[in-house]
Design a protein around this motif. Structure first.
Motif, PDB file in Angstrom:
ATOM      1  N   LYS A   1      44.108  42.655  34.436  1.00 43.59           N
ATOM      2  CA  LYS A   1      45.216  42.335  33.540  1.00 43.59           C
ATOM      3  C   LYS A   1      45.926  41.050  33.955  1.00 43.59           C
ATOM      4  N   TYR A   2      46.169  40.895  35.259  1.00 42.11           N
ATOM      5  CA  TYR A   2      47.015  39.794  35.726  1.00 42.11           C
ATOM      6  C   TYR A   2      46.240  38.619  36.320  1.00 42.11           C
ATOM      7  N   SER A   3      45.006  38.848  36.804  1.00 40.99           N
ATOM      8  CA  SER A   3      44.173  37.764  37.353  1.00 40.99           C
ATOM      9  C   SER A   3      42.713  38.056  37.025  1.00 40.99           C
ATOM     10  N   PRO A   4      42.330  37.873  35.775  1.00 41.66           N
ATOM     11  CA  PRO A   4      41.003  38.318  35.325  1.00 41.66           C
ATOM     12  C   PRO A   4      39.827  37.610  35.989  1.00 41.66           C
ATOM     13  N   ASP A   5      40.060  36.474  36.641  1.00 43.25           N
ATOM     14  CA  ASP A   5      38.959  35.770  37.299  1.00 43.25           C
ATOM     15  C   ASP A   5      38.818  36.146  38.780  1.00 43.25           C
ATOM     16  N   ALA A   6      39.677  37.037  39.261  1.00 38.61           N
ATOM     17  CA  ALA A   6      39.668  37.394  40.686  1.00 38.61           C
ATOM     18  C   ALA A   6      38.508  38.320  41.022  1.00 38.61           C
ATOM     19  N   TRP A   7      38.189  38.368  42.321  1.00 38.76           N
ATOM     20  CA  TRP A   7      37.233  39.330  42.869  1.00 38.76           C
ATOM     21  C   TRP A   7      37.984  40.409  43.633  1.00 38.76           C
ATOM     22  N   MET A   8      37.531  41.655  43.514  1.00 36.70           N
ATOM     23  CA  MET A   8      38.046  42.707  44.378  1.00 36.70           C
ATOM     24  C   MET A   8      37.007  43.020  45.441  1.00 36.70           C
ATOM     25  N   LEU A   9      37.440  42.932  46.700  1.00 33.81           N
ATOM     26  CA  LEU A   9      36.617  43.327  47.831  1.00 33.81           C
ATOM     27  C   LEU A   9      37.158  44.673  48.275  1.00 33.81           C
ATOM     28  N   ASN A  10      36.433  45.724  47.935  1.00 31.34           N
ATOM     29  CA  ASN A  10      36.953  47.074  48.133  1.00 31.34           C
ATOM     30  C   ASN A  10      36.323  47.740  49.348  1.00 31.34           C
ATOM     31  N   TYR A  11      37.161  48.106  50.304  1.00 33.29           N
ATOM     32  CA  TYR A  11      36.683  48.881  51.438  1.00 33.29           C
ATOM     33  C   TYR A  11      37.484  50.163  51.572  1.00 33.29           C
TER      34      TYR A  11
END
Length: 444
Positions: free
Chosen positions: A135-145
């Motif tokens: 919603k707020y930063s659609p070009d971002a990547w999430m690195l989920n650990y």
């Protein structure tokens, strides 16, 4: 070099200050313009944030730092979301561990019934973070650990299939650190690997140094006798200072004995030697209690001391070793360095004789275009059988969450290699439902 903006989701974690230290120490490789902490527990986050603000002011004042509980503020104008949330906190982890043990079953954070309970809580939390990011930063990547990584990864595959999320785990890195120490190498990054499996459920099939020398024979000889521990306790791995981890690394020798062609992930002990694990567990005092009494207490006291003194000079907080993995991953996505890393990705034929929709942990190349899994080929029947059983457990947990199905979750527990029978599975499930009413959907 482009400067990045990061939000650490799970700002109140005991690992956050160490990640911040690591990010500061790597400004030459991965420079930041903004660093934010986000947590829905303000009181807990403030303890860490007050210390981090001072650390950054003293060591990297060019970085703009904020901490917030507001999703819009946290996720606006970010390049990366580093997510390590624990829905329910350590108190729920304690129940995840103690309830199965009460029934004579492995009580562990990510393995067996405890891992399934944690997964049912984690799914909505991680999905919420993805939605905030998009919603707020659609070009971002999430690195989920965020754990349990396999269940979370399966849920994101189904619920957010097109999202820019990469699910990761640092446990292979920790094991490779011991391997490097055993071999006398400077760093675990000096080891090139072939590996396949699921998160906390895999095997190394080849290990080389950067000159192409085969490292497997020396490592196998060591693991056969001492596991990933040391014959003289000289291995420089912080995990081995704790008795529970030392036992886990040493027990790898017995896991290795089952298939001496490969080298195992340490977590396989929970599945292959569950009777041993239960026998050597204290149902009144589990790993969660150790973390609360030592790690959490020490980290928070140190953070409070920094805030009180107004300086981090001489602090005992150190750069988190597991955070280096995250920085390498983010750097590859930002600067196109083509890192070779173990990541959790859809199988899609990489392991040819395993479900293509399984979320497997295999070597991948990482660049600006994203993640490119490497081909593994056909794996032996023993590993195939174990993996397919565990994949089915993970898929049933996610189906149980989506369908609010008691039946599916009972089936998941029954199928787990850590649980001896359907009747024991049902008794554990009923106890877990009772304590998870505030977190799980109502099952029927």
């Amino acid at each position: 070099m482009k400067k990045n903006s990061i939000v650490i989701a799970g700002g109140g974690s005991t690992y956050t200050a160490g990640i911040v230290m690591l990010l500061i120490e790597n400004q030459d490789k991965f420079p930041l313009r903004k660093l934010r902490l986000y947590d829905n527990n303000k009181e807990r986050q403030d303890i860490v944030a007050n210390a981090c603000e001072i650390i950054i002011k003293e060591r990297a004042p060019e970085i703009e730092f904020t901490a917030t509980t507001d999703p819009e503020e946290a996720f606006t104008d970010v390049d990366f979301v580093m997510a390590h949330i624990r829905v329910g906190g350590l108190k729920m982890r304690e129940l995840d561990e103690k309830i199965p043990l009460k029934h004579g079953v492995v009580g562990q954070e990510t393995c067996g019934p405890g891992g399934m309970a944690y997964g049912m809580r984690s799914i909505p939390g991680v999905i919420e973070l993805i939605d905030f990011m998009e919603k707020y930063s659609p070009d971002a990547w999430m690195l989920n650990y965020s754990n349990p990584a396999s269940i979370v990864a399966e849920a994101t595959r189904i619920l957010r299939p097109n999202s820019k999320i990469i699910n990761i785990c640092d446990m292979p890195v920790a094991i490779k650190k011991s391997m490097a120490d055993i071999l006398g190498l400077e760093s675990e990054n000096d080891i090139i690997e072939r590996y396949y499996g699921l998160n906390h459920f895999g095997w190394w099939t080849a290990l080389y140094d950067k000159q192409g020398n085969d490292l497997m024979p020396r490592l196998k000889e060591h693991v056969k006798q001492w596991g990933y521990g040391a014959k003289n306790d000289g291995i420089n791995n912080p995990l081995l200072a704790e008795s529970s981890w030392k036992d886990t690394f040493t027990k790898a020798k017995d896991v290795f004995a089952i298939d001496p062609v490969t080298l195992p992930n340490t977590y396989l002990k929970y599945y292959l030697y569950s009777d041993y694990v239960v026998k050597h567990s204290n149902p009144e005092r589990t790993r969660a209690n150790e973390v609360m009494d030592y790690r959490e207490k020490n980290v928070f006291e140190e953070c409070k001391q920094i805030a009180q003194d107004g300086t981090a000079e001489g602090t005992s907080i150190e750069a988190g070793e597991h955070a280096e993995f995250i920085v390498r991953l983010a750097g590859a996505l930002s600067y196109n360095t083509y890192e070779r890393m173990l990541l959790i990705v859809p199988n899609n034929g990489a392991i040819t004789n395993v479900d293509p929709n399984a979320m497997v942990e295999i070597p991948c190349l990482v660049s600006k275009v994203g993640v490119e899994p490497l081909s593994i080929g056909t794996i032996p029947q023993f590993q195939k059988g174990l993996i397919e059983q565990q994949v089915s457990v993970e898929k049933l947990v996610v189906q149980a969450y989506l369908e609010k199905s008691y039946q599916k979750l009972w089936q998941a527990l029954t199928l787990s290699k850590t649980v001896p029978s359907a009747s024991v599975a049902k008794a554990i499930l009923d106890d877990l439902i009772e304590v998870n009413k505030d977190f799980w959907p109502e099952l029927s």
